[in-house]
Design a protein around this motif. Structure first.
Motif, mmCIF file in Angstrom:
data_model
loop_
_atom_site.group_PDB
_atom_site.id
_atom_site.type_symbol
_atom_site.label_atom_id
_atom_site.label_comp_id
_atom_site.label_asym_id
_atom_site.label_seq_id
_atom_site.Cartn_x
_atom_site.Cartn_y
_atom_site.Cartn_z
ATOM 1 N N GLY A 14 28.260 -6.087 -51.579
ATOM 2 C CA GLY A 14 27.981 -7.489 -51.820
ATOM 3 C C GLY A 14 28.015 -7.814 -53.302
ATOM 4 O O GLY A 14 28.149 -6.937 -54.150
ATOM 5 N N ARG A 37 24.886 -12.482 -40.495
ATOM 6 C CA ARG A 37 24.518 -13.015 -41.804
ATOM 7 C C ARG A 37 23.437 -14.070 -41.655
ATOM 8 O O ARG A 37 23.310 -14.703 -40.610
ATOM 9 C CB ARG A 37 25.742 -13.595 -42.513
ATOM 10 C CG ARG A 37 26.319 -14.854 -41.871
ATOM 11 C CD ARG A 37 27.604 -15.261 -42.581
ATOM 12 N NE ARG A 37 28.171 -16.473 -42.011
ATOM 13 C CZ ARG A 37 29.334 -17.010 -42.384
ATOM 14 N NH1 ARG A 37 30.057 -16.412 -43.337
ATOM 15 N NH2 ARG A 37 29.768 -18.117 -41.821
ATOM 16 N N THR A 53 28.000 -17.854 -48.332
ATOM 17 C CA THR A 53 26.856 -17.310 -49.059
ATOM 18 C C THR A 53 25.722 -16.981 -48.088
ATOM 19 O O THR A 53 25.277 -17.846 -47.324
ATOM 20 C CB THR A 53 26.363 -18.308 -50.113
ATOM 21 O OG1 THR A 53 27.387 -18.467 -51.096
ATOM 22 C CG2 THR A 53 25.085 -17.817 -50.778
ATOM 23 N N ALA A 54 25.294 -15.730 -48.101
ATOM 24 C CA ALA A 54 24.270 -15.275 -47.154
ATOM 25 C C ALA A 54 23.932 -13.823 -47.450
ATOM 26 O O ALA A 54 24.644 -13.148 -48.212
ATOM 27 C CB ALA A 54 24.764 -15.398 -45.718
ATOM 28 N N VAL A 55 22.874 -13.364 -46.826
ATOM 29 C CA VAL A 55 22.615 -11.924 -46.756
ATOM 30 C C VAL A 55 23.346 -11.412 -45.514
ATOM 31 O O VAL A 55 23.175 -11.958 -44.424
ATOM 32 C CB VAL A 55 21.116 -11.621 -46.658
ATOM 33 C CG1 VAL A 55 20.897 -10.117 -46.523
ATOM 34 C CG2 VAL A 55 20.378 -12.159 -47.889
ATOM 35 N N TYR A 56 24.148 -10.380 -45.700
ATOM 36 C CA TYR A 56 24.948 -9.824 -44.623
ATOM 37 C C TYR A 56 24.298 -8.532 -44.135
ATOM 38 O O TYR A 56 23.994 -7.637 -44.930
ATOM 39 C CB TYR A 56 26.366 -9.562 -45.097
ATOM 40 C CG TYR A 56 27.185 -10.834 -45.179
ATOM 41 C CD1 TYR A 56 26.941 -11.770 -46.181
ATOM 42 C CD2 TYR A 56 28.167 -11.117 -44.240
ATOM 43 C CE1 TYR A 56 27.664 -12.947 -46.249
ATOM 44 C CE2 TYR A 56 28.907 -12.289 -44.296
ATOM 45 C CZ TYR A 56 28.641 -13.201 -45.294
ATOM 46 O OH TYR A 56 29.364 -14.377 -45.355
ATOM 47 N N THR A 106 22.882 -6.980 -47.514
ATOM 48 C CA THR A 106 23.470 -7.060 -48.849
ATOM 49 C C THR A 106 23.814 -8.524 -49.122
ATOM 50 O O THR A 106 24.338 -9.227 -48.257
ATOM 51 C CB THR A 106 24.708 -6.146 -48.975
ATOM 52 O OG1 THR A 106 25.180 -6.164 -50.325
ATOM 53 C CG2 THR A 106 25.844 -6.571 -48.054
ATOM 54 N N GLN A 107 23.489 -8.977 -50.314
ATOM 55 C CA GLN A 107 23.673 -10.389 -50.663
ATOM 56 C C GLN A 107 25.116 -10.663 -51.063
ATOM 57 O O GLN A 107 25.705 -9.935 -51.875
ATOM 58 C CB GLN A 107 22.748 -10.757 -51.819
ATOM 59 C CG GLN A 107 22.915 -12.182 -52.340
ATOM 60 C CD GLN A 107 22.400 -13.221 -51.373
ATOM 61 O OE1 GLN A 107 21.292 -13.088 -50.845
ATOM 62 N NE2 GLN A 107 23.186 -14.261 -51.136
ATOM 63 N N THR A 167 27.177 -13.951 -52.577
ATOM 64 C CA THR A 167 27.057 -15.297 -53.133
ATOM 65 C C THR A 167 28.444 -15.768 -53.550
ATOM 66 O O THR A 167 29.125 -15.080 -54.313
ATOM 67 C CB THR A 167 26.114 -15.324 -54.331
ATOM 68 O OG1 THR A 167 24.823 -14.837 -53.938
ATOM 69 C CG2 THR A 167 25.979 -16.737 -54.876
#
Length: 123
Positions: A9, A38, A90-93, A117-118, A120
């Protein structure tokens, strides 16, 4: 116990590509189905893509044609190839593992989850 560790990420610009990796600590990795989900800020976690033990895949409509999931059983790793990234990505995956080996869009099918994992996407 299956441990999943995501990586790859980071910060990307619209239109860029990223590849996420998820390494699994289990000798029977090839029998698991794997998924990517996500969670964007203020939103519920959502399905992104899934791959079965026989490498059949599913993808959410929002990422079809842009994202692809693949696996390397020799490395106990599943990947999410993300192209043409958009700010809405954009998200945490999160990576997840399904012991039944069948691809699925639903969270409850997956018993094991990584920490996330972030990603952006911003100009």
């Amino acid at each position: 116990q299956v441990q999943l560790v995501e990586s790859g990420g980071g910060l990307a610009r619209p239109g860029d590509s990223l590849r996420l990796s998820c390494a699994a600590s289990v000798s029977t990795f090839s029998t698991f189905a794997m998924g990517w989900f996500r969670q964007a800020p203020g939103k519920e976690r959502e399905f992104v893509a899934s791959i079965s033990r026989s490498s059949l895949t599913l993808a959410a409509d929002s990422v079809k044609g842009r994202f692809a999931i693949s696996r390397d059983n020799a490395k106990n790793t599943v990947y999410l190839h993300m192209n043409s990234l958009e700010p809405e990505d954009t998200a945490v995956y999160y990576c997840a593992a399904n012991a039944q080996g069948v691809r699925s869009r639903t969270e409850y099918s997956y018993a094991y989850w990584g920490q996330g994992t972030q990603v952006t996407v911003s100009s």
